[in-house]
Scaffold this motif. Structure first.
Motif, PDB file in Angstrom:
ATOM      1  N   ARG A   1       0.806  -1.226   0.000  1.00 41.79           N
ATOM      2  CA  ARG A   1       0.000   0.000   0.000  1.00 41.79           C
ATOM      3  C   ARG A   1       0.838   1.274   0.000  1.00 41.79           C
ATOM      4  NH1 ARG A   1      -5.253  -0.568   1.260  1.00 41.79           N
ATOM      5  NH2 ARG A   1      -5.317   1.505   2.200  1.00 41.79           N
ATOM      6  N   ILE A   2       2.156   1.145  -0.161  1.00 40.57           N
ATOM      7  CA  ILE A   2       3.013   2.332  -0.153  1.00 40.57           C
ATOM      8  C   ILE A   2       2.658   3.270  -1.288  1.00 40.57           C
ATOM      9  CG2 ILE A   2       5.357   3.109  -0.656  1.00 40.57           C
ATOM     10  CD1 ILE A   2       5.041   2.455   2.221  1.00 40.57           C
ATOM     11  N   ASP A   3       2.486   2.741  -2.490  1.00 43.49           N
ATOM     12  CA  ASP A   3       2.157   3.607  -3.638  1.00 43.49           C
ATOM     13  C   ASP A   3       0.832   4.320  -3.426  1.00 43.49           C
ATOM     14  OD1 ASP A   3       4.489   2.935  -4.901  1.00 43.49           O
ATOM     15  OD2 ASP A   3       3.589   1.385  -6.168  1.00 43.49           O
ATOM     16  N   ALA A   4      -0.139   3.600  -2.841  1.00 45.81           N
ATOM     17  CA  ALA A   4      -1.442   4.223  -2.589  1.00 45.81           C
ATOM     18  C   ALA A   4      -1.313   5.358  -1.586  1.00 45.81           C
ATOM     19  CB  ALA A   4      -2.429   3.177  -2.077  1.00 45.81           C
ATOM     20  N   ALA A   5      -0.378   5.211  -0.625  1.00 46.42           N
ATOM     21  CA  ALA A   5      -0.195   6.253   0.384  1.00 46.42           C
ATOM     22  C   ALA A   5       0.407   7.513  -0.191  1.00 46.42           C
ATOM     23  CB  ALA A   5       0.684   5.726   1.517  1.00 46.42           C
ATOM     24  N   LEU A   6       1.025   7.409  -1.356  1.00 48.34           N
ATOM     25  CA  LEU A   6       1.634   8.579  -1.987  1.00 48.34           C
ATOM     26  C   LEU A   6       0.756   9.155  -3.104  1.00 48.34           C
ATOM     27  CD1 LEU A   6       5.373   7.440  -2.166  1.00 48.34           C
ATOM     28  CD2 LEU A   6       4.301   8.988  -0.541  1.00 48.34           C
ATOM     29  N   ALA A   7      -0.418   8.593  -3.305  1.00 48.95           N
ATOM     30  CA  ALA A   7      -1.356   9.096  -4.308  1.00 48.95           C
ATOM     31  C   ALA A   7      -2.414   9.956  -3.616  1.00 48.95           C
ATOM     32  CB  ALA A   7      -2.008   7.924  -5.036  1.00 48.95           C
ATOM     33  N   TYR A   8      -3.338  10.511  -4.415  1.00 50.10           N
ATOM     34  CA  TYR A   8      -4.479  11.173  -3.791  1.00 50.10           C
ATOM     35  C   TYR A   8      -5.288  10.145  -3.017  1.00 50.10           C
ATOM     36  CZ  TYR A   8      -3.752  15.425  -6.540  1.00 50.10           C
ATOM     37  OH  TYR A   8      -3.229  16.566  -7.072  1.00 50.10           O
ATOM     38  N   HIS A   9      -5.849  10.574  -1.877  1.00 53.11           N
ATOM     39  CA  HIS A   9      -6.574   9.598  -1.072  1.00 53.11           C
ATOM     40  C   HIS A   9      -7.926   9.272  -1.692  1.00 53.11           C
ATOM     41  CE1 HIS A   9      -7.534  13.610   0.152  1.00 53.11           C
ATOM     42  NE2 HIS A   9      -6.703  13.655   1.148  1.00 53.11           N
ATOM     43  N   PRO A  10      -8.306   7.994  -1.636  1.00 54.22           N
ATOM     44  CA  PRO A  10      -9.631   7.598  -2.124  1.00 54.22           C
ATOM     45  C   PRO A  10     -10.696   7.986  -1.112  1.00 54.22           C
ATOM     46  CG  PRO A  10      -8.492   5.698  -1.195  1.00 54.22           C
ATOM     47  CD  PRO A  10      -7.513   6.844  -1.164  1.00 54.22           C
ATOM     48  N   PRO A  11     -11.946   8.079  -1.545  1.00 53.13           N
ATOM     49  CA  PRO A  11     -13.034   8.399  -0.597  1.00 53.13           C
ATOM     50  C   PRO A  11     -13.078   7.442   0.590  1.00 53.13           C
ATOM     51  CG  PRO A  11     -13.810   8.557  -2.858  1.00 53.13           C
ATOM     52  CD  PRO A  11     -12.423   7.990  -2.934  1.00 53.13           C
ATOM     53  N   ALA A  12     -12.692   6.178   0.351  1.00 50.01           N
ATOM     54  CA  ALA A  12     -12.747   5.202   1.441  1.00 50.01           C
ATOM     55  C   ALA A  12     -11.838   5.589   2.600  1.00 50.01           C
ATOM     56  CB  ALA A  12     -12.361   3.818   0.909  1.00 50.01           C
ATOM     57  N   LEU A  13     -10.684   6.210   2.311  1.00 50.16           N
ATOM     58  CA  LEU A  13      -9.771   6.602   3.393  1.00 50.16           C
ATOM     59  C   LEU A  13     -10.371   7.730   4.228  1.00 50.16           C
ATOM     60  CD1 LEU A  13      -7.097   6.403   4.876  1.00 50.16           C
ATOM     61  CD2 LEU A  13      -6.102   7.954   3.185  1.00 50.16           C
ATOM     62  N   LEU A  14     -11.042   8.682   3.568  1.00 51.07           N
ATOM     63  CA  LEU A  14     -11.669   9.771   4.314  1.00 51.07           C
ATOM     64  C   LEU A  14     -12.819   9.256   5.175  1.00 51.07           C
ATOM     65  CD1 LEU A  14     -11.676  12.661   1.677  1.00 51.07           C
ATOM     66  CD2 LEU A  14     -10.000  12.150   3.464  1.00 51.07           C
ATOM     67  N   GLN A  15     -13.579   8.293   4.649  1.00 50.31           N
ATOM     68  CA  GLN A  15     -14.648   7.688   5.454  1.00 50.31           C
ATOM     69  C   GLN A  15     -14.055   6.946   6.656  1.00 50.31           C
ATOM     70  OE1 GLN A  15     -16.654   5.272   2.564  1.00 50.31           O
ATOM     71  NE2 GLN A  15     -17.716   7.000   1.616  1.00 50.31           N
ATOM     72  N   ARG A  16     -12.966   6.243   6.402  1.00 56.27           N
ATOM     73  CA  ARG A  16     -12.298   5.516   7.482  1.00 56.27           C
ATOM     74  C   ARG A  16     -11.763   6.476   8.538  1.00 56.27           C
ATOM     75  NH1 ARG A  16      -6.775   2.169   6.313  1.00 56.27           N
ATOM     76  NH2 ARG A  16      -6.388   1.349   8.421  1.00 56.27           N
ATOM     77  N   ALA A  17     -11.249   7.633   8.073  1.00 55.93           N
ATOM     78  CA  ALA A  17     -10.731   8.631   9.009  1.00 55.93           C
ATOM     79  C   ALA A  17     -11.849   9.195   9.880  1.00 55.93           C
ATOM     80  CB  ALA A  17     -10.041   9.758   8.245  1.00 55.93           C
TER      81      ALA A  17
END
Length: 455
Positions: free
Chosen positions: A127-143
């Motif tokens: 998930r390193i590459d995903a952490a350096l991209a724009y965040h998906p809506p799922a991450l904001l919901q999780r936050a």
């Protein structure tokens, strides 16, 4: 040519020059962009060695008062007084580094491997590459879910939709002020307010009105008078471990403040950055329809974890929740990933427990080292407020090799109490803190430094 009077100032000559320079800037005698005398000219006028003036200018630059340019000279900077606090860390070449009790940061556990572990887990999961991209809506919901769980431990039970993740508490506070205020609107704050609030208000062109305090924070009757006198619709308060005084509102005081807010139609913006270090619930829990809470993990879990929250079951938070690009979008995906994992797996709670225990130990250490200076019964706090003649005591502490912060960095009114803030958690270890406190005790034992008190 500006020539300061050093009479009545620090006996350390270079510090006396810095004190005079700071006072001249504050009084408008020296204006931003104005060129100061050369080292040689000022030394000649004052009858001092050139090296003394050079040391004074270096110290002034460290405090972000001036800037020196080779071939052009030394100029006054256009900076606020609280910028002194954030400019203290620039080292002076060849000078011994003072012990830092000025930076309000959490204590660091030298044995912790939490960050290495979570980064290794993110990498192992690909998930390193995903952490350096724009965040998906799922991450904001999780936050939002993780943030709601974190606040539930504080006694504030909200839906994830009532929690807006931001890139730190300062960004969260700025977003709330933008939502609630228009330029020129009065904002009520404690008469001694934390520098980040003063900086945000200056940037947003919001005049601050300081409200009188005592050992529990803002006085209800003073808050009520201030609302009537200014017409303010917003108050920004720190009810738990107020910065800089460490005051904690008891249940009765919280109820009185909530009553004033309801009666006067006042929005309560609560900075709860330190609240998790106490057992006291947030103030806004008593007035949910008038309260907006701002917090982060920076003062309790990790200073560099820029994960802030705006929370509340009221219209301003609902409106902010829809402004994703202005609030949640600046949150770095990697920081969001780390924060969510730490809240979900209990790492954040474990780090908070360690922080509370360390601060309790350091607060007890300060009580022993500074007998009679720490009010009895005061809650263990990462910052300690000592009522003293702030400017003079801070300069003498620095001369003794300890950086502390004087009241003028926090003062909102001319009548605000004088004092010093010592950040107990900033020292690298308890041993370093012991050395710093011994030096501070030596300075404060001088009877010429008069004691002051909160109202």
């Amino acid at each position: 040519m500006w020539v300061p009077s050093l009479a009545g100032r620090s006996p350390v000559r270079y510090l006396a020059i810095v004190e005079a320079l700071a006072d001249a800037i504050a009084a408008g005698e020296l204006r931003p962009g104005e060129r100061l005398p050369t080292h040689r000219d000022l030394a000649w006028k004052l009858g001092l060695n050139v090296s003394t003036v050079t040391q004074a200018y270096r110290e002034a630059a460290r405090r972000h008062l001036v800037s020196g340019e080779v071939g052009r000279g030394t100029y006054v900077l256009a900076a606020s007084r609280e910028a002194v606090l954030f400019g203290l860390k620039a080292a002076v070449p060849g000078a011994p580094a003072p012990i830092d009790l000025s930076t309000n940061v959490p204590a660091v556990d030298p044995d912790s491997a939490d960050l290495a572990a979570v980064l290794a887990a993110v990498a192992a999961e690909g998930r390193i590459d995903a952490a350096l991209a724009y965040h998906p809506p799922a991450l904001l919901q999780r936050a939002g879910i993780a943030g709601a769980a974190w606040l539930a431990a504080r006694g504030l039970h909200l839906r994830p939709a009532d929690v807006v993740p931001c890139a730190g508490a300062q960004a969260a506070l700025t977003a709330v002020l933008l939502q609630l205020c228009a330029p020129g609107d009065p904002v009520l704050v404690e008469e001694l307010a934390f520098p980040g609030l003063k900086a945000a208000a200056r940037w947003l062109r919001l005049p601050l009105h300081g409200v009188a305090m005592d050992g529990e924070g803002v006085l209800p009757e003073a808050l009520d008078r201030a609302v009537r006198a200014t017409g303010a619709r917003v108050a920004v308060l720190v009810p738990n471990l107020q910065n800089p005084t460490g005051a904690v509102m008891g249940p009765a005081r919280q109820a009185e403040i909530a009553s004033v807010a309801r009666r006067r139609g006042l929005w309560l913006v609560e900075d709860d950055a330190y609240g998790a270090l106490t057992d006291r619930p947030p103030l806004v829990a008593l007035a949910p329809e008038r309260g907006v809470l701002v917090t982060s993990l920076s003062k309790t879990v990790a200073a560099g974890l820029r994960f802030g929250l705006v929370a509340g079951a009221c219209a301003p938070v609902r409106d902010l929740a829809g402004q994703i690009h202005a609030t949640s979008w600046p949150l770095a995906p990697l920081m969001g990933e780390v924060a969510c994992r730490w809240i979900e797996d209990g790492t954040a709670a474990r780090r908070l427990a360690w922080q509370r225990a360390e601060i309790a130990a350091r607060h007890a250490q300060a009580r022993r080292a500074l007998p009679g200076l720490v009010p009895p019964g005061r809650a263990a706090s990462p910052h300690l407020w000592l009522p003293r003649d702030g400017d003079a005591a801070a300069a003498r502490c620095l001369a003794a090799g300890v950086e502390v912060v004087a009241a003028d960095v926090f003062a909102v009114t001319r009548e605000a109490p004088q004092g010093l803030r010592l950040s107990l958690a900033a020292a690298g270890s308890r041993a370093e803190l012991a050395e710093a406190l011994a030096r501070v005790q030596g300075v404060l034992s001088d009877p010429s430094l008069s004691e002051t008190a909160l109202a």
